[in-house]
Motif scaffolding. Sequence first.
Motif, PDB file in Angstrom:
ATOM      1  N   LEU A  32      48.958  18.809 137.580  1.00 30.16           N
ATOM      2  CA  LEU A  32      48.406  17.916 136.891  1.00 30.16           C
ATOM      3  C   LEU A  32      48.067  16.559 137.561  1.00 30.16           C
ATOM      4  N   GLU A  33      48.854  16.334 138.588  1.00 28.09           N
ATOM      5  CA  GLU A  33      48.175  15.008 139.306  1.00 28.09           C
ATOM      6  C   GLU A  33      47.007  15.305 140.062  1.00 28.09           C
ATOM      7  N   ILE A  34      46.927  16.445 140.601  1.00 25.89           N
ATOM      8  CA  ILE A  34      45.657  16.345 141.383  1.00 25.89           C
ATOM      9  C   ILE A  34      44.533  16.615 140.501  1.00 25.89           C
ATOM     10  N   ALA A  35      44.650  17.332 139.113  1.00 23.80           N
ATOM     11  CA  ALA A  35      43.507  17.248 138.275  1.00 23.80           C
ATOM     12  C   ALA A  35      43.273  15.968 137.734  1.00 23.80           C
ATOM     13  N   GLU A  36      44.082  15.124 137.690  1.00 28.95           N
ATOM     14  CA  GLU A  36      43.971  13.654 137.328  1.00 28.95           C
ATOM     15  C   GLU A  36      43.090  12.953 138.217  1.00 28.95           C
ATOM     16  N   MET A  37      43.292  13.105 139.562  1.00 26.02           N
ATOM     17  CA  MET A  37      42.702  12.415 140.441  1.00 26.02           C
ATOM     18  C   MET A  37      41.316  13.073 140.672  1.00 26.02           C
ATOM     19  N   ILE A  46      36.232  21.107 136.808  1.00 26.12           N
ATOM     20  CA  ILE A  46      37.577  21.290 137.516  1.00 26.12           C
ATOM     21  C   ILE A  46      37.953  22.886 137.382  1.00 26.12           C
ATOM     22  N   GLU A  47      37.989  23.853 138.234  1.00 25.32           N
ATOM     23  CA  GLU A  47      38.512  25.153 138.140  1.00 25.32           C
ATOM     24  C   GLU A  47      39.914  24.939 138.022  1.00 25.32           C
ATOM     25  N   ALA A  48      40.661  24.930 136.932  1.00 29.47           N
ATOM     26  CA  ALA A  48      42.142  24.526 137.066  1.00 29.47           C
ATOM     27  C   ALA A  48      42.863  25.501 137.227  1.00 29.47           C
ATOM     28  N   GLY A  49      42.676  26.800 137.123  1.00 29.08           N
ATOM     29  CA  GLY A  49      43.385  28.088 137.559  1.00 29.08           C
ATOM     30  C   GLY A  49      42.943  29.553 137.127  1.00 29.08           C
ATOM     31  N   PHE A  50      43.580  30.364 137.017  1.00 30.16           N
ATOM     32  CA  PHE A  50      43.107  31.712 136.860  1.00 30.16           C
ATOM     33  C   PHE A  50      44.321  32.098 135.555  1.00 30.16           C
ATOM     34  N   PRO A  51      43.987  31.788 134.230  1.00 29.50           N
ATOM     35  CA  PRO A  51      44.903  31.639 133.349  1.00 29.50           C
ATOM     36  C   PRO A  51      45.933  33.163 133.049  1.00 29.50           C
ATOM     37  N   ILE A  52      45.108  34.230 133.474  1.00 28.91           N
ATOM     38  CA  ILE A  52      45.896  35.714 133.242  1.00 28.91           C
ATOM     39  C   ILE A  52      46.896  35.880 134.167  1.00 28.91           C
ATOM     40  N   ALA A  53      46.720  35.090 135.461  1.00 29.34           N
ATOM     41  CA  ALA A  53      47.709  35.329 136.486  1.00 29.34           C
ATOM     42  C   ALA A  53      49.095  35.322 136.236  1.00 29.34           C
ATOM     43  N   SER A  54      49.417  34.049 135.448  1.00 32.54           N
ATOM     44  CA  SER A  54      50.720  34.031 135.234  1.00 32.54           C
ATOM     45  C   SER A  54      50.930  32.898 134.035  1.00 32.54           C
ATOM     46  N   GLU A  55      52.121  32.875 133.513  1.00 31.72           N
ATOM     47  CA  GLU A  55      52.469  32.059 132.624  1.00 31.72           C
ATOM     48  C   GLU A  55      52.297  30.598 132.955  1.00 31.72           C
ATOM     49  N   ALA A  60      49.470  25.437 133.251  1.00 29.82           N
ATOM     50  CA  ALA A  60      48.797  24.366 133.963  1.00 29.82           C
ATOM     51  C   ALA A  60      47.404  24.318 133.552  1.00 29.82           C
ATOM     52  N   VAL A  61      46.598  25.285 133.414  1.00 33.24           N
ATOM     53  CA  VAL A  61      45.257  25.101 132.802  1.00 33.24           C
ATOM     54  C   VAL A  61      45.390  24.504 131.431  1.00 33.24           C
ATOM     55  N   SER A  62      46.066  25.011 130.501  1.00 30.42           N
ATOM     56  CA  SER A  62      46.236  24.311 129.146  1.00 30.42           C
ATOM     57  C   SER A  62      46.383  22.879 129.209  1.00 30.42           C
ATOM     58  N   GLU A  63      47.295  22.375 130.130  1.00 30.17           N
ATOM     59  CA  GLU A  63      47.816  20.903 130.003  1.00 30.17           C
ATOM     60  C   GLU A  63      46.812  20.226 130.573  1.00 30.17           C
ATOM     61  N   ILE A  64      45.969  20.574 131.398  1.00 28.15           N
ATOM     62  CA  ILE A  64      44.866  19.804 132.377  1.00 28.15           C
ATOM     63  C   ILE A  64      43.788  20.046 131.401  1.00 28.15           C
ATOM     64  N   ALA A  65      43.673  20.974 130.516  1.00 32.15           N
ATOM     65  CA  ALA A  65      42.460  21.080 129.518  1.00 32.15           C
ATOM     66  C   ALA A  65      42.637  19.773 128.533  1.00 32.15           C
ATOM     67  N   ARG A  86      42.430  35.059 127.251  1.00 29.45           N
ATOM     68  CA  ARG A  86      43.525  34.305 127.679  1.00 29.45           C
ATOM     69  C   ARG A  86      42.942  33.053 128.339  1.00 29.45           C
ATOM     70  N   CYS A  87      41.846  33.250 128.948  1.00 24.98           N
ATOM     71  CA  CYS A  87      41.294  32.139 129.540  1.00 24.98           C
ATOM     72  C   CYS A  87      40.637  31.111 128.473  1.00 24.98           C
ATOM     73  N   ALA A  88      40.018  31.674 127.443  1.00 24.70           N
ATOM     74  CA  ALA A  88      39.642  30.770 126.339  1.00 24.70           C
ATOM     75  C   ALA A  88      40.761  30.088 125.614  1.00 24.70           C
ATOM     76  N   GLU A  89      41.672  30.825 125.450  1.00 20.53           N
ATOM     77  CA  GLU A  89      42.797  30.042 124.861  1.00 20.53           C
ATOM     78  C   GLU A  89      43.435  28.904 125.572  1.00 20.53           C
ATOM     79  N   ALA A  90      43.582  29.127 127.103  1.00 17.12           N
ATOM     80  CA  ALA A  90      43.887  27.932 128.022  1.00 17.12           C
ATOM     81  C   ALA A  90      42.964  26.852 127.845  1.00 17.12           C
ATOM     82  N   VAL A  91      41.725  27.119 128.172  1.00 15.15           N
ATOM     83  CA  VAL A  91      40.894  25.701 128.030  1.00 15.15           C
ATOM     84  C   VAL A  91      40.427  25.231 126.703  1.00 15.15           C
ATOM     85  N   ARG A  92      40.844  26.032 125.597  1.00 13.50           N
ATOM     86  CA  ARG A  92      40.380  25.520 124.130  1.00 13.50           C
ATOM     87  C   ARG A  92      40.729  24.059 124.102  1.00 13.50           C
TER      88      ARG A  92
END
Length: 512
Positions: A32-37, A46-55, A60-65, A86-92
């Motif tokens: 979160l801190e790096i994304a904010e910077m 910002i490519e924040a992660g690979f949402p299907i990879a893990s909870e 992290a992707v959801s909160e950064i979004a 899953r990715c769509a849900e995370a960046v929603r």
Amino acid sequence: MTNPSDHVLIFDTTLRDGEQSPGATMTHDEKLEIAEMLDEMGVDIIEAGFPIASEGDFAAVSEIAERSQNSVICGLSRANFKDIDRCAEAVRKAAKPRIHTFIGTSPLHRAIPDLTMDEMADLIHETVSHARNLVDDVQWSPMDATRTEHDYLCRVIEIAIKAGATTINIPDTVGYTAPRESADLIRMLIERVPGADEIVFATHCHNDLGMATANALAAVEAGARQIECTINGLGERAGNTALEEVVMALKVRNDIMPFQTQIDTTKIMNISRRVAQVSGFAVQYNKAIVGKNAFAHESGIHQDGMLKNPENFEIMRPEDIGLAGTSLPLGKHSGRAALKAKLNDLGFDVGDNQLKDVFVRFKELADTKKEVFDEDIVALMTDGTDDANDQLQVKSLRVIAGGEEKNTADLTMTVNGVEHKVTSEGDGPVDAAFNCVKMIFPHEARLQLYQVHAVTEGTDAQATVSVRMEENGKIVTGQSSHTDTILASVRAYVNALNNLITRREKTKPEGV
Ligand SMILES: CC(=O)SCCNC(=O)CCNC(=O)[C@H](O)C(C)(C)COP(=O)(O)OP(=O)(O)OC[C@H]1O[C@@H](n2cnc3c(N)ncnc32)[C@H](O)[C@@H]1OP(=O)(O)O
Ligand SMILES: CC(C)C(=O)C(=O)O
């Protein structure tokens, strides 16, 4: 025809490809801190992660979004509906969401899921269309594009564009391409693929042959308008294109690469340090832009040139990347100009003769140490030894220390110019050496204090030794600094004795 726009989008994948470096895993809060910077420094995507990879990645992707203020927030997904959903849900919740979906298109990578060319083409059409039904901003990547047959690459890119992809990323997944080839590939795609002028071409380079930055910039010159990169070049294997390198290259050489980014470059140093800390990947000293030595000059000729005009040896200003200034560390290659500048900085106003004298001692010290710190210079200036007029002068010292046996010292000293050589034992190397001094210059003065402290850090640190002696109620002190603690001790002791001799002469009754 190349792309006429001069704006280059910066797509940072530190939190996705960067985190794929073995051992670089970051915690949720660190991400979160790096994304904010990144958001604050003006990163476009910002490519924040690979949402299907893990909870954890999904969270992290959801909160950064949810939190991002300016940047597009993107998640990665394979070419299947489950990943894409899953990715769509995370960046929603992002103000500007993007789905990035990919599949390996080279002959080697097509063999992994064991698909024919036609089957893969159909899968690309289905998955990109599916992503585009979920968000307006879809990026598609033919993984290992640089090893994919050109005809097939053109065919699948056309399919992806028709299915709704708005950005087509051309990954050099294994860091195999070279600058001219990287440019030719983008030029070829722009010329041959129908609809190429409707989308943005991106370049995603790996550094296996050390050419990631050059390949990315070559792609931009040929018409790519998005550079995928990471802070400090973090990423799979030898890493990705380093954000700080491409951004500063475009800024410094804007005369020959007339492209703009919206990165606030003064934030580069700060985020580089933070990414190094949280990933645990220290930045190499000579790394371009953000390495410890990128704005440091130790050799005398360069230091002299820098003091006369920084442009002599620097093509960009340290302030441009958020550094306070250039550093001129002192070492064995430094000259008088830098030493004098350092002495002035430290508040010592030295004339030519004193500078000459200090310079000789500075070079002696520099020969024994990797780096001469400010504290070392202060110690040199306040060192009370080595006055040519002193009656007692230490010429050489050798000690045999350690083990069960008593320690032994061999000392050569002059007293009023007459040389004396003695050997003595003691309870330790310092005691043995001090006993030698007493043999050469017998006296009744009592040692009240003997104190050693390291001036700087490391095993090559200078030791500053302070000695206090008392004779008939009169106190004298002596000091010396050296990387050899025993030698510094003897010189401090002898310095105190010289001061004692001076004191005796000053206080002796007239006529005696
Ligand atoms: C070049 C790059 O950087 S690509 C991104 C690489 N990053 C990562 O892999 C990090 C995240 N990955 C992961 O967490 C896991 O690999 C997961 C969750 C995605 C998948 O885990 P698993 O289901 O256990 O599969 P595993 O990792 O063993 O193998 C990958 C599978 O994905 C398939 N696959 C790989 N790429 C793609 C793609 N683009 N589209 C569809 N399928 C793909 C492989 O064929 C393999 O399928 P199989 O299990 O049917 O043989
Ligand atoms: C997923 C893609 C873009 C990738 O990281 C690569 O090919 O290196």
